[in-house]
Design a protein around this motif. Sequence first.
Motif, PDB file in Angstrom:
ATOM      1  N   MET A  80      15.872  92.910  24.317  1.00  0.00           N
ATOM      2  CA  MET A  80      17.156  92.643  24.956  1.00  0.00           C
ATOM      3  C   MET A  80      16.978  91.941  26.297  1.00  0.00           C
ATOM      4  O   MET A  80      17.789  91.096  26.664  1.00  0.00           O
ATOM      5  N   THR A  81      15.949  92.306  27.036  1.00  0.00           N
ATOM      6  CA  THR A  81      15.638  91.610  28.299  1.00  0.00           C
ATOM      7  C   THR A  81      14.668  90.484  27.952  1.00  0.00           C
ATOM      8  O   THR A  81      13.459  90.614  28.088  1.00  0.00           O
ATOM      9  N   ASP A  82      15.233  89.376  27.495  1.00  0.00           N
ATOM     10  CA  ASP A  82      14.416  88.358  26.828  1.00  0.00           C
ATOM     11  C   ASP A  82      14.106  87.137  27.694  1.00  0.00           C
ATOM     12  O   ASP A  82      13.484  86.196  27.218  1.00  0.00           O
ATOM     13  N   GLU A  88      33.617 102.762  18.974  1.00  0.00           N
ATOM     14  CA  GLU A  88      34.573 101.661  19.108  1.00  0.00           C
ATOM     15  C   GLU A  88      34.174 100.725  20.242  1.00  0.00           C
ATOM     16  O   GLU A  88      34.686  99.613  20.342  1.00  0.00           O
ATOM     17  N   LYS A  89      33.254 101.177  21.089  1.00  0.00           N
ATOM     18  CA  LYS A  89      32.816 100.384  22.232  1.00  0.00           C
ATOM     19  C   LYS A  89      31.607  99.529  21.845  1.00  0.00           C
ATOM     20  O   LYS A  89      30.829  99.887  20.959  1.00  0.00           O
ATOM     21  N   SER A  90      31.462  98.409  22.523  1.00  0.00           N
ATOM     22  CA  SER A  90      30.303  97.544  22.309  1.00  0.00           C
ATOM     23  C   SER A  90      29.909  96.932  23.642  1.00  0.00           C
ATOM     24  O   SER A  90      30.605  97.074  24.645  1.00  0.00           O
ATOM     25  N   ILE A  91      28.756  96.264  23.644  1.00  0.00           N
ATOM     26  CA  ILE A  91      28.359  95.496  24.818  1.00  0.00           C
ATOM     27  C   ILE A  91      28.082  94.064  24.383  1.00  0.00           C
ATOM     28  O   ILE A  91      27.852  93.783  23.197  1.00  0.00           O
ATOM     29  N   THR A  92      28.097  93.148  25.347  1.00  0.00           N
ATOM     30  CA  THR A  92      27.791  91.743  25.076  1.00  0.00           C
ATOM     31  C   THR A  92      26.576  91.328  25.882  1.00  0.00           C
ATOM     32  O   THR A  92      26.548  91.487  27.103  1.00  0.00           O
ATOM     33  N   LEU A  93      25.564  90.833  25.185  1.00  0.00           N
ATOM     34  CA  LEU A  93      24.377  90.280  25.829  1.00  0.00           C
ATOM     35  C   LEU A  93      24.474  88.763  25.819  1.00  0.00           C
ATOM     36  O   LEU A  93      24.931  88.172  24.829  1.00  0.00           O
ATOM     37  N   LEU A  94      24.054  88.139  26.912  1.00  0.00           N
ATOM     38  CA  LEU A  94      24.022  86.682  26.984  1.00  0.00           C
ATOM     39  C   LEU A  94      22.565  86.224  26.952  1.00  0.00           C
ATOM     40  O   LEU A  94      21.713  86.786  27.627  1.00  0.00           O
ATOM     41  N   HIS A  95      22.317  85.187  26.160  1.00  0.00           N
ATOM     42  CA  HIS A  95      20.976  84.627  26.013  1.00  0.00           C
ATOM     43  C   HIS A  95      20.999  83.144  26.367  1.00  0.00           C
ATOM     44  O   HIS A  95      22.050  82.491  26.296  1.00  0.00           O
ATOM     45  N   PRO A  96      19.852  82.561  26.697  1.00  0.00           N
ATOM     46  CA  PRO A  96      19.796  81.116  26.926  1.00  0.00           C
ATOM     47  C   PRO A  96      20.148  80.350  25.657  1.00  0.00           C
ATOM     48  O   PRO A  96      19.979  80.860  24.534  1.00  0.00           O
ATOM     49  N   ARG A  97      20.641  79.138  25.822  1.00  0.00           N
ATOM     50  CA  ARG A  97      20.893  78.274  24.670  1.00  0.00           C
ATOM     51  C   ARG A  97      19.597  78.113  23.869  1.00  0.00           C
ATOM     52  O   ARG A  97      18.522  77.970  24.422  1.00  0.00           O
ATOM     53  N   PRO A 119      29.681  91.230  30.491  1.00  0.00           N
ATOM     54  CA  PRO A 119      28.453  90.849  29.790  1.00  0.00           C
ATOM     55  C   PRO A 119      27.209  91.100  30.630  1.00  0.00           C
ATOM     56  O   PRO A 119      27.277  91.210  31.857  1.00  0.00           O
ATOM     57  N   LEU A 120      26.074  91.192  29.932  1.00  0.00           N
ATOM     58  CA  LEU A 120      24.797  91.471  30.594  1.00  0.00           C
ATOM     59  C   LEU A 120      23.773  90.404  30.239  1.00  0.00           C
ATOM     60  O   LEU A 120      23.752  89.882  29.125  1.00  0.00           O
ATOM     61  N   VAL A 121      22.908  90.113  31.207  1.00  0.00           N
ATOM     62  CA  VAL A 121      21.760  89.231  31.009  1.00  0.00           C
ATOM     63  C   VAL A 121      20.520  90.033  31.356  1.00  0.00           C
ATOM     64  O   VAL A 121      20.479  90.712  32.383  1.00  0.00           O
ATOM     65  N   VAL A 129      23.268  91.196  35.853  1.00  0.00           N
ATOM     66  CA  VAL A 129      21.912  90.716  35.611  1.00  0.00           C
ATOM     67  C   VAL A 129      20.973  91.911  35.746  1.00  0.00           C
ATOM     68  O   VAL A 129      20.920  92.556  36.799  1.00  0.00           O
ATOM     69  N   VAL A 130      20.267  92.212  34.664  1.00  0.00           N
ATOM     70  CA  VAL A 130      19.385  93.382  34.606  1.00  0.00           C
ATOM     71  C   VAL A 130      17.943  92.913  34.729  1.00  0.00           C
ATOM     72  O   VAL A 130      17.470  92.105  33.925  1.00  0.00           O
TER      73      VAL A 130
END
Length: 301
Positions: free
Chosen positions: A109-111, A271-280, A97-99, A76-77
Motif C-alpha cells: 500500500m505504501t508503494d 460499509e466504509k472504505s478507503i481510497t489509495l492514490l498511486h502514481p500514473r 484519500p491516502l498516499v 500522505v503516509v
Amino acid sequence: MLSPSQKSAKNEFNRVALVGKFQADGIEGHLIDLAQMLSDLGCEVFIETATATHLNLSSHPSKSPAEFAGSIDLVVVLGGDGTMLGIGRQLAGSKVPLVGINMGRLGYMTDIPIQDVKEVLPKIIGGEYEADSRTLLDAIVLRGAQIINRALALNDVVVNRSGTSGMVELAVRVNGSFMYNQRSDGLIVSTPTGSTAYALSAGGPILHPRVAGILLAPIAPHSLSNRPIVLPEDAVTSIEVVDGREVIVNFDMQSQTELQSGDKIEVRQSEKSITLLHPRGHSDYKTLREKLHWNEYPSTF
C-alpha cells in the motif's frame, strides 16, 4: 528544488496532512523535507497529532485523524504498510484519500519509494494519479448477547491460539448456514488487501484489490481437507470458540481481544472504505512481482 512548472501547477489537493511512523530512524528529517516540498507547491500542511507529539514537530499546525474529514484534502503516509493500516482504519468512510511512501522496503500500500517522492508527489498533488478503493471488515465480538468489542480491519480478522497452547476448535457458519467445525491453530478472515499478508503465509490465494470477496484461510488445520475459500462480499461469517485455551482475536494484528469458550465473532464487509492514490502507470502485478520475487523475462512484445 521544484521546477517552475511544478510550482505554478494548479493543485487538486491543497490541504495535506502528514502521518509518519515515528519509531523509524530518520523519519523526522523526511517529514520536514516533505512538509517543505508541499509548502513550496502551495499546499497548507498539517502534521497528524500523534506524529507531531512523538517527534516534537511544531513547525506546522497539527490535526487529529478525527478532524481530517472536511478539513484535509489528502493524507500522505510515510512509513510502511503497518502505518497505513492504522491510519486507514481511522479514516475509513471519511472520503479523505491516502498516499503511501515507504522508507526503504517495498510496501503493497505504501508503494512510492522515498527516493522518488520529489518526482512523484507533485504530480499526484496536481491531479496525476490512479485511485484505488479498498474495502474493510467490520467485526463484533459477542459474549452471550453482549457485544464486548467492535473493530474494523483493513487486512484481516484473525482468531488464533497463543504460542504455548494447543489447537483451538472453532465452529464456522456463513449467513447462518453451518460450514464446519475446525481444529487448527486459528482462522483468518481477510479482505482482498489482506490476501497478501498473513493469509498468504497460511496458503491462501492472492485476491486482486478489486475482487468483491472475503477470504477464509485456516491456519495449520488438523484436517488437510480444510482449505481456503473465497466468500461473496455480502457474506456474514460467524466464528464460535468451541474449545481452546488462550484464544484471541486480532484486528490487523494491531489490537486484540481475549476470548472464552462460547464467544462468537461475527465478521462482515464494512460499509466504509478507503481510497489509495498511486502514481500514473501503477501496476498491482508489478508490485506483486517485485515483492514476491516472481521470475522476470525480457518482454518480446
